[in-house]
Design a protein around this motif. Structure first.
Motif, PDB file in Angstrom:
ATOM      1  N   VAL A  21       5.339 -30.015 -11.843  1.00  0.00           N
ATOM      2  CA  VAL A  21       5.196 -28.989 -12.882  1.00  0.00           C
ATOM      3  C   VAL A  21       5.687 -29.532 -14.212  1.00  0.00           C
ATOM      4  O   VAL A  21       5.062 -29.310 -15.264  1.00  0.00           O
ATOM      5  N   TRP A  22       6.809 -30.261 -14.191  1.00  0.00           N
ATOM      6  CA  TRP A  22       7.365 -30.816 -15.431  1.00  0.00           C
ATOM      7  C   TRP A  22       6.440 -31.866 -16.047  1.00  0.00           C
ATOM      8  O   TRP A  22       6.154 -31.818 -17.245  1.00  0.00           O
ATOM      9  N   ILE A  23       5.954 -32.801 -15.232  1.00  0.00           N
ATOM     10  CA  ILE A  23       5.154 -33.902 -15.771  1.00  0.00           C
ATOM     11  C   ILE A  23       3.783 -33.425 -16.243  1.00  0.00           C
ATOM     12  O   ILE A  23       3.150 -34.045 -17.102  1.00  0.00           O
ATOM     13  N   THR A  24       3.290 -32.310 -15.684  1.00  0.00           N
ATOM     14  CA  THR A  24       1.993 -31.780 -16.123  1.00  0.00           C
ATOM     15  C   THR A  24       2.145 -30.732 -17.225  1.00  0.00           C
ATOM     16  O   THR A  24       1.153 -30.117 -17.626  1.00  0.00           O
ATOM     17  N   SER A  25       3.369 -30.537 -17.694  1.00  0.00           N
ATOM     18  CA  SER A  25       3.605 -29.652 -18.839  1.00  0.00           C
ATOM     19  C   SER A  25       3.807 -30.513 -20.084  1.00  0.00           C
ATOM     20  O   SER A  25       4.540 -31.506 -20.045  1.00  0.00           O
ATOM     21  N   PRO A  26       3.176 -30.161 -21.203  1.00  0.00           N
ATOM     22  CA  PRO A  26       3.325 -30.964 -22.425  1.00  0.00           C
ATOM     23  C   PRO A  26       4.692 -30.744 -23.072  1.00  0.00           C
ATOM     24  O   PRO A  26       4.812 -30.139 -24.138  1.00  0.00           O
ATOM     25  N   VAL A  27       5.727 -31.239 -22.404  1.00  0.00           N
ATOM     26  CA  VAL A  27       7.090 -31.053 -22.894  1.00  0.00           C
ATOM     27  C   VAL A  27       7.425 -32.103 -23.938  1.00  0.00           C
ATOM     28  O   VAL A  27       7.751 -31.789 -25.083  1.00  0.00           O
ATOM     29  N   PHE A  28       7.317 -33.393 -23.567  1.00  0.00           N
ATOM     30  CA  PHE A  28       7.681 -34.467 -24.496  1.00  0.00           C
ATOM     31  C   PHE A  28       6.454 -35.159 -25.086  1.00  0.00           C
ATOM     32  O   PHE A  28       6.581 -36.087 -25.867  1.00  0.00           O
ATOM     33  N   TYR A  29       5.269 -34.698 -24.700  1.00  0.00           N
ATOM     34  CA  TYR A  29       4.042 -35.283 -25.232  1.00  0.00           C
ATOM     35  C   TYR A  29       3.102 -34.161 -25.659  1.00  0.00           C
ATOM     36  O   TYR A  29       3.152 -33.056 -25.108  1.00  0.00           O
ATOM     37  N   PRO A  30       2.238 -34.396 -26.642  1.00  0.00           N
ATOM     38  CA  PRO A  30       1.261 -33.364 -27.036  1.00  0.00           C
ATOM     39  C   PRO A  30       0.118 -33.296 -26.035  1.00  0.00           C
ATOM     40  O   PRO A  30      -0.303 -34.325 -25.488  1.00  0.00           O
ATOM     41  N   ALA A  31      -0.368 -32.109 -25.813  1.00  0.00           N
ATOM     42  CA  ALA A  31      -1.458 -31.931 -24.846  1.00  0.00           C
ATOM     43  C   ALA A  31      -2.717 -32.673 -25.271  1.00  0.00           C
ATOM     44  O   ALA A  31      -3.546 -33.036 -24.433  1.00  0.00           O
ATOM     45  N   GLU A  32      -2.833 -32.946 -26.573  1.00  0.00           N
ATOM     46  CA  GLU A  32      -4.049 -33.589 -27.088  1.00  0.00           C
ATOM     47  C   GLU A  32      -4.241 -35.010 -26.573  1.00  0.00           C
ATOM     48  O   GLU A  32      -5.363 -35.536 -26.573  1.00  0.00           O
ATOM     49  N   ILE A  33      -3.166 -35.678 -26.160  1.00  0.00           N
ATOM     50  CA  ILE A  33      -3.307 -37.078 -25.723  1.00  0.00           C
ATOM     51  C   ILE A  33      -3.825 -37.186 -24.294  1.00  0.00           C
ATOM     52  O   ILE A  33      -4.177 -38.276 -23.853  1.00  0.00           O
ATOM     53  N   VAL A  34      -3.859 -36.077 -23.581  1.00  0.00           N
ATOM     54  CA  VAL A  34      -4.349 -36.093 -22.205  1.00  0.00           C
ATOM     55  C   VAL A  34      -5.867 -36.260 -22.233  1.00  0.00           C
ATOM     56  O   VAL A  34      -6.559 -35.557 -22.981  1.00  0.00           O
ATOM     57  N   PRO A  35      -6.418 -37.204 -21.456  1.00  0.00           N
ATOM     58  CA  PRO A  35      -7.880 -37.425 -21.450  1.00  0.00           C
ATOM     59  C   PRO A  35      -8.642 -36.134 -21.137  1.00  0.00           C
ATOM     60  O   PRO A  35      -8.174 -35.282 -20.370  1.00  0.00           O
TER      61      PRO A  35
END
Length: 275
Positions: A198-212
């Motif tokens: 849940v933590w790694i798939t949440s945009p906590v320390f990274y922006p969601a935009e960088i996810v392919p």
């Protein structure tokens, strides 16, 4: 007048949770302070210790990723810092409330064998203790961040909407895992892996935009994602949260709460044989 009061009382007794809202409220008013006192007895900072982890992790994330991801947050490392802090508050609330709820029934098994109590009150008391902890400890800091960025105190009220959705999600998950733990005592180890996912798939320390783009649909299956994004829109951008985010947050919360409650009630009759 007397008939009206009796009728109101009867309605209260027939509301969800079976034993009546008043009974649950009375029990929670005892158990929530007891949980907090047990957790922070002898502690100097009390509930404010809950801020230590997100503050330290925010500093680490900002030091490591701030310069890299600042461009996604208005080319401002400060904005990235606020965004990371907001995401950490959400994920920490989820992890602590659901993890504590997980073992709450088993821990109180002896009490349940001696006194007839509504069993759901134990995981609910853990959620309630974390709500109080968040409101007293984390929310004021989030409110300060919101005022700094928006210059409008009214936006603090809007923060409540994604937070309510977060509480719904955590309550549903808490009811589900606490019931399942009665049958599978190894669940705690597996749930550590689940909270990491849940933590790694949440945009906590990274922006969601960088996810392919091909992975984005999987990312948005995480019910915390729209909640985090809604809080960031309010506290960082000073805008009303996207109605799609709010709708998905509340819809996820209602679905998870309903499924968690139905599962809990379905298996509750078997608890006493295993406690």
């Amino acid at each position: 007048m007397i008939l009206t009061r009796k009728k109101t009382f009867n309605i209260m007794e027939k509301l969800p949770f079976g034993d009546g809202v008043k009974r649950y409220w009375d029990l929670l008013s005892v158990l929530v302070p007891q949980n907090l006192n047990t957790r922070y007895r002898g502690s100097f900072l009390g509930v404010y210790w809950s801020l230590l982890n997100p503050i330290i992790m925010t500093g680490l994330y900002t030091t490591i990723f701030g310069a890299t991801f600042a461009s996604y947050f208005g080319n401002s490392i400060v904005n990235y810092m606020f965004a990371a802090f907001t995401g950490l508050l959400v994920i920490n609330f989820y992890n602590s409330s659901t993890t504590q709820a997980l073992s709450s029934i088993v821990v109180n098994g002896d009490l349940l064998n001696k006194i007839k109590l509504p069993v759901p009150v134990f995981p609910l008391s853990m959620i309630g203790a974390n709500i109080f902890q968040f409101v007293v400890g984390s929310f004021p800091l989030l409110a300060i961040v919101t005022i700094i960025n928006t210059h409008n105190p009214l936006y603090i009220l809007f923060l409540l909407f994604p937070f309510i959705a977060l509480v719904l999600v955590c309550t549903g998950v808490g009811l589900f895992v606490s019931a399942l733990f009665v049958f599978f005592r190894d669940l705690g180890y597996f749930y550590e892996i689940a909270t990491f996912i849940v933590w790694i798939t949440s945009p906590v320390f990274y922006p969601a935009e960088i996810v392919p783009a091909r992975v984005q649909p999987v990312l948005y299956l995480n019910p915390l994602v729209p909640i985090i994004e809604s809080l960031r829109q309010i506290s960082l951008h000073g805008s009303l949260p996207n109605i799609t985010y709010l709708f998905r947050g509340f819809l996820s919360g209602i679905i998870i709460l309903t499924l968690g409650w139905l599962f809990f009630k379905k298996v509750q009759s078997s608890f006493m044989d295993l406690l």
